[in-house]
Design an enzyme around this catalytic site. Structure first.
Site, PDB file in Angstrom:
ATOM      1  N   ASP A 270       1.151   7.922  -1.100  1.00  0.00           N
ATOM      2  CA  ASP A 270       2.313   7.284  -0.130  1.00  0.00           C
ATOM      3  C   ASP A 270       1.590   6.778   1.334  1.00  0.00           C
ATOM      4  O   ASP A 270       0.895   7.531   1.688  1.00  0.00           O
ATOM      5  CB  ASP A 270       3.439   8.217   0.174  1.00  0.00           C
ATOM      6  N   GLY A 271       1.656   5.637   1.634  1.00  0.00           N
ATOM      7  CA  GLY A 271       1.260   4.947   2.725  1.00  0.00           C
ATOM      8  C   GLY A 271       1.359   5.717   4.135  1.00  0.00           C
ATOM      9  O   GLY A 271       0.551   6.006   4.910  1.00  0.00           O
TER      10      GLY A 271
ATOM     11  N   GLN B 156       8.961   2.665  -9.405  1.00  0.00           N
ATOM     12  CA  GLN B 156       9.615   1.205  -9.293  1.00  0.00           C
ATOM     13  C   GLN B 156       9.704   0.615 -10.962  1.00  0.00           C
ATOM     14  O   GLN B 156       9.043   1.089 -11.658  1.00  0.00           O
ATOM     15  CB  GLN B 156       8.935   0.257  -8.617  1.00  0.00           C
TER      16      GLN B 156
ATOM     17  N   THR C  18       5.794  -3.702  -1.134  1.00  0.00           N
ATOM     18  CA  THR C  18       6.822  -4.455  -1.724  1.00  0.00           C
ATOM     19  C   THR C  18       7.915  -4.542  -0.463  1.00  0.00           C
ATOM     20  O   THR C  18       7.705  -3.864   0.699  1.00  0.00           O
ATOM     21  CB  THR C  18       7.671  -3.462  -2.784  1.00  0.00           C
ATOM     22  N   ASP C  19       8.820  -5.553  -0.726  1.00  0.00           N
ATOM     23  CA  ASP C  19       9.818  -5.688   0.257  1.00  0.00           C
ATOM     24  C   ASP C  19      10.473  -4.355   0.713  1.00  0.00           C
ATOM     25  O   ASP C  19      10.651  -3.654  -0.147  1.00  0.00           O
ATOM     26  CB  ASP C  19      10.848  -6.904   0.092  1.00  0.00           C
TER      27      ASP C  19
ATOM     28  N   ASP D 271       0.610  -4.396   2.519  1.00  0.00           N
ATOM     29  CA  ASP D 271       0.792  -5.349   1.429  1.00  0.00           C
ATOM     30  C   ASP D 271       2.032  -4.488   0.407  1.00  0.00           C
ATOM     31  O   ASP D 271       1.349  -4.339  -0.485  1.00  0.00           O
ATOM     32  CB  ASP D 271      -0.391  -5.954   0.701  1.00  0.00           C
TER      33      ASP D 271
ATOM     34  N   HIS E  46      -2.176 -14.163  -0.787  1.00  0.00           N
ATOM     35  CA  HIS E  46      -3.272 -13.018  -0.477  1.00  0.00           C
ATOM     36  C   HIS E  46      -4.185 -13.441   0.537  1.00  0.00           C
ATOM     37  O   HIS E  46      -4.568 -12.845   1.397  1.00  0.00           O
ATOM     38  CB  HIS E  46      -3.993 -12.663  -1.735  1.00  0.00           C
TER      39      HIS E  46
END
Ligand code: SAM
Length: 273
Positions: free
Chosen positions: A133-134, A28, A153-154, A151, A59
Site C-alpha cells: 500500500d502506497g 479491485q 486509481t481514481d 498513478d 502516461h
C-alpha cells in the site's frame, strides 16, 4: 458494448469485440476488453485506466512535465502505476533509481501478460517493484526523492488514502529540497470540479506551490486533470526544449506552459474561497 460511467448521468461507451480477462482480486475488479477502436482497454472497478492505442497520451503527460522541469531527477518514486507504462516513461530519462509501489500483485501479472505496456521497463536494472500500500510504504520507508508520481486509481476504497492531506504531508517530507510531486487528479474539470478542488486545497495546505493541468487523453473524457505539488523553487509551468534522447508521441515540452492554461470557469471556481 461497455460503458465507463464518469458520473451517474454521463458515461463513455466502447464498442467491444470480446472480453479478454476478468478477475476480482483482493483489492479491485480487473477487466480487459478487446475493442473495435482502441485495441485492448483496461478497466478497474468499471473505470477505464488506459487504452492500448493511445495510452502514451496519459502516461507521457503524467510523467514528463515533472521530469523535464526538475533540473536533475535522480531518484523517482511511483505509487500505483500497475500497467508499468508510467515506469517506462520515467526510465526514458537518465534517472538513477525508480521505485514503483503498487498494492495489487495480480494487476502487475495481468499487465505483463495481456497488456505489455511496460515494454521491458520492469526488467530495467534501475527499477524496483514493491508490492504494498502506497500510504503504508511512504510512512515506513526512509528514502528521499526528487520526483514522486501517483498513478493510482481514481478516489475509491483502495486508493482513498492516496488522496489525503496525511499522504501529501508524508510525501512532502520525503521530497528533496527542490522536488516535484505529481498525481493524476482522479477527476474531470467539467464533470466533478468540486471534487478536484477538494484535492487541490489539501495539496495547497502542504506544498509550496500547487498547479493543476489538463491534457486530451485518448479514451478518456476531455478535461482529465493532473495536479503538481512543488517543493522549493522549481517552475513546472515553463516551456522546456525537446530532447533528442527522449522520444515522445503526444506531449511536447516546448509547449509545456499551455498545459497549465485552465478554462475561465474553472479558474473562477479554483480561486474563489
Ligand atoms: N491510469 C490510471 C487511471 O486512469 O486511473 C491509473 C492506472 S494504474 C492501473 C492504477 C493502480 O493503482 C492499480 O494498479 C492499483 O493496484 C494501484 N493502487 C490503487 N490503490 C493503491 C494503493 N493504496 N497503494 C498502491 N497502489 C494502489
Amino acid at each position: 458494448m461497455t460503458v465507463d460511467w464518469y458520473i451517474p448521468e454521463f458515461g463513455v461507451i466502447f464498442r467491444v469485440k470480446k472480453k479478454v480477462f476478468e478477475k476480482q482480486t483482493k483489492y479491485q475488479k480487473i477487466e480487459i476488453y478487446e475493442t473495435e477502436k482502441f485495441g485492448k482497454v483496461l478497466f478497474i472497478d468499471g473505470a477505464v485506466q488506459s487504452v492500448e492505442k493511445g495510452e502514451e497520451s496519459y502516461h507521457e503527460v503524467l510523467v514528463h512535465p515533472a521530469l523535464f522541469a526538475h533540473p536533475s531527477p535522480e531518484r523517482v518514486l511511483i505509487i500505483g502505476g500497475g500497467e508499468g507504462a508510467t515506469l517506462r516513461e520515467v526510465l526514458k530519462h537518465p534517472v538513477k533509481e525508480v521505485k514503483m509501489v503498487d498494492i495489487d500483485e495480480e494487476m502487475i501479472k495481468v499487465a505483463k501478460e495481456y497488456l505489455k505496456f511496460d515494454r521491458g521497463a520492469f526488467e530495467d536494472e534501475r527499477a524496483e517493484l514493491i508490492i504494498g500500500d502506497g500510504l503504508k510504504y511512504v510512512k515506513e520507508e526512509k528514502g528521499k526523492y526528487d520526483v514522486i508520481i501517483v498513478d493510482a486509481t481514481d478516489p475509491g476504497a483502495t486508493s482513498n488514502p492516496l488522496y489525503t492531506e496525511e499522504f501529501y504531508s508524508i510525501c512532502y517530507e520525503k521530497m528533496n529540497q527542490e522536488s516535484i510531486f505529481i498525481t493524476q487528479g482522479g477527476n474531470c474539470i467539467f464533470l466533478t470540479p468540486e471534487k478536484l478542488i477538494e484535492i487541490y486545497k489539501m495539496m495547497k495546505s502542504v506544498f509550496d506551490k500547487v498547479k493543476i493541468y489538463t491534457f486530451p487523453i485518448v479514451g478518456l473524457v476531455a478535461g482529465w486533470s493532473f495536479i503538481s505539488g512543488i517543493k522549493g523553487n522549481i517552475e513546472i509551468e515553463k516551456n522546456f526544449p525537446m530532447r533528442e534522447d527522449i522520444k515522445l508521441e503526444y506531449f511536447n515540452p516546448e509547449k509545456q506552459k499551455c498545459l497549465f492554461s485552465l478554462p475561465l470557469f474553472f479558474e473562477k471556481l479554483l480561486y474563489t474561497d
